[in-house]
Design an enzyme around this catalytic site. Structure first.
Site, PDB file in Angstrom:
ATOM      1  CG  ASN A   1      -1.585   1.268   1.567  1.00  0.00           C
ATOM      2  OD1 ASN A   1      -1.394   1.810   2.654  1.00  0.00           O
ATOM      3  ND2 ASN A   1      -2.377   1.790   0.669  1.00  0.00           N
TER       4      ASN A   1
ATOM      5  CG  ASN B   1     -11.142   4.958  -0.154  1.00  0.00           C
ATOM      6  OD1 ASN B   1     -11.629   5.427   0.871  1.00  0.00           O
ATOM      7  ND2 ASN B   1     -11.354   5.500  -1.342  1.00  0.00           N
ATOM      8  CD  GLU B   2      -4.600   0.499  -2.044  1.00  0.00           C
ATOM      9  OE1 GLU B   2      -3.533   0.435  -1.397  1.00  0.00           O
ATOM     10  OE2 GLU B   2      -4.629   0.624  -3.285  1.00  0.00           O
ATOM     11  CG  LEU B   3      -4.508   3.039   6.303  1.00  0.00           C
ATOM     12  CD1 LEU B   3      -3.381   2.016   6.500  1.00  0.00           C
ATOM     13  CD2 LEU B   3      -4.005   4.450   6.629  1.00  0.00           C
TER      14      LEU B   3
END
Length: 450
Positions: free
Chosen positions: A21, A87-89
């Site tokens: 990420n 948003n990934e986090l």
């Protein structure tokens, strides 16, 4: 073998060891490319977004997260610009809280405190875009705060980016195996004797170096200053320069680091730095960046033709700007820095022994057993306080018995670590033919004296 992935070809049943990420714009071409190489060599299977098409559904990334054991979140100065990263986090931290995933945060150009409180460059990037979907911000804030509760790695604590990458690979392997890496010299230490080792801290030494460097360059001084940080490969030039940069960047309108200039110039030509820095503008056209007070870190300059353009620009650079240059060869920056250079010293005997022992032994007890203390001192003396030499020698000896240490010591003047040889070869290859001949003559003289 490691693999990258594209969403179009990502099977539902595929699994990954690591999901990376990161913000691509400022990391992909340099740090991430080197990290990928290290993961491949370590046979770590990872998911990365480089083959995804812009505008593609986030489900592909979420599926990659769901199918990974570990998330590697790399926080750079531009991280909070990206909705995708944030948003990934959020999804990663949800799985971490559900104990379905582990996370290793890496603080590349920012501090844990900036992430935790969304301050500094992270805060400005997070809140400056008024077009963002504001309802998402509380979720992003929560994820950013939560991730700092996990033990992470900081570039500021590493010698350079290569050192950070090495630590990342080690951390990933520890997480994957659950292995506490007990001593590989267990034949001489019983399990009941073993004591886990801790990474030694060299903060006092680093702070002392930083104070000495700041005597050469004062960021609050109203005049423009250029300082050269000079030293042999592996001595800690980049680490020191980055510490000064991170401590000072908030006082400048424009602050930017250019790392691995020697490598980049070899690949893209000697004018690579000028093209990156001026963004296609002419030197004599007073580029926009020179209209404000700037802080530049130019790392690993190897030839004066890489920085000659700055000599033509000195009159245009805004008063109060600061330029920090690291190099192995003082002559490559002599015209720019004059006599304003800082020669990075080696580690003192105490710190050198700590660093060597950390890499040579897998527990505290082994370093004090039998003939190891005496032999350790001989290897430390040979390294001459060079941190990289101490690390490489220690790693080379780790897990070997006293007889093997003795044998290695005898061969040491004639058989060096491959990594150290590579660094020396780079410096040797830069010499002119006459200088190479003189170097070899001196080396042969000392060999004959033996």
């Amino acid at each position: 073998m490691a693999a990258s992935s594209s969403s179009a070809m990502l099977p539902e049943s595929e699994s990954w060891q690591v999901f990376i990420n990161f913000r691509g714009t400022d990391l992909r071409k340099r740090f991430i490319s080197h990290l990928e190489g290290a993961l491949k060599r370590g046979e770590i299977k990872y998911f990365i977004d480089k083959n995804l098409t812009p505008g593609e559904d986030l489900d592909a990334l979420y599926r990659g997260i769901a199918q990974s054991e570990i998330a590697l979140s790399i926080f750079s100065s531009a991280y909070a610009e990206s909705d995708w990263c944030l948003n990934e986090l959020v999804r990663i931290m949800e799985r971490v809280e559900e104990e379905k995933m582990k996370i290793i945060p890496v603080f590349f150009e920012v501090t844990p405190e900036e992430i935790k409180r969304q301050k500094g460059v992270i805060g400005s990037r997070l809140y400056e875009d008024t077009k963002r979907d504001r309802p998402n911000i509380p979720k992003w804030e929560k994820a950013l705060t939560s991730v700092t509760k996990k033990i992470g790695l900081k570039l500021a604590d590493c010698r350079d980016e290569d050192d950070l990458i090495e630590k990342i690979v080690i951390a990933i392997k520890k997480q994957l195996t659950g292995n506490s890496y007990v001593s590989s010299v267990s034949s001489v230490v019983t399990t009941s004797q073993q004591q886990p080792k801790e990474m030694p801290s060299f903060e006092d030494e680093m702070n002392r170096r930083l104070e000495q460097l700041q005597e050469k360059i004062d960021v609050d001084f109203a005049e423009t200053q250029i300082v050269g940080i000079v030293g042999m490969p592996g001595i800690g030039k980049t680490n020191l320069a980055e510490r000064l940069f991170e401590r000072s960047r908030g006082k400048f309108t424009f602050a930017k680091k250019f790392l691995r200039i020697r490598e980049e110039s070899q690949e893209h030509g000697s004018h690579w730095l000028m093209g990156e820095l001026l963004n296609g503008q002419e030197v004599n056209g007073q580029p926009k960046m020179f209209s404000c007070k700037i802080l530049l870190l130019l790392d690993d300059v190897s030839h004066k033709n890489q920085v000659d353009f700055l000599l033509e620009s000195l009159e245009s650079i805004r008063r109060g700007s600061k330029i920090v240059i690291t190099t192995r060869d003082k002559s490559s920056i002599q015209e720019l820095v004059k006599d304003n250079t800082y020669l990075v010293p080696g580690f003192n005997d105490e710190d050198a022994l700590k660093l060597f022992n950390y890499n040579a032994f897998n527990d505290k007890v082994s370093a004090s057993i039998g003939n190891f203390p005496k032999l350790s001192k001989k290897f430390v003396d040979y390294a001459g306080g060079n941190p990289r030499a101490l690390e490489e020698l220690g790693k080379d000896l780790c897990g070997k018995n006293v007889a093997q240490w003795d044998e290695r010591l005898e061969k040491l003047p004639h058989c060096c670590s491959e990594k150290i040889l590579t660094e020396l070869r780079v410096s040797y290859d830069k010499l002119a033919d006459q200088q190479k001949d003189a170097f070899l003559d001196i080396a042969c003289f000392f060999r004959s004296e033996e």
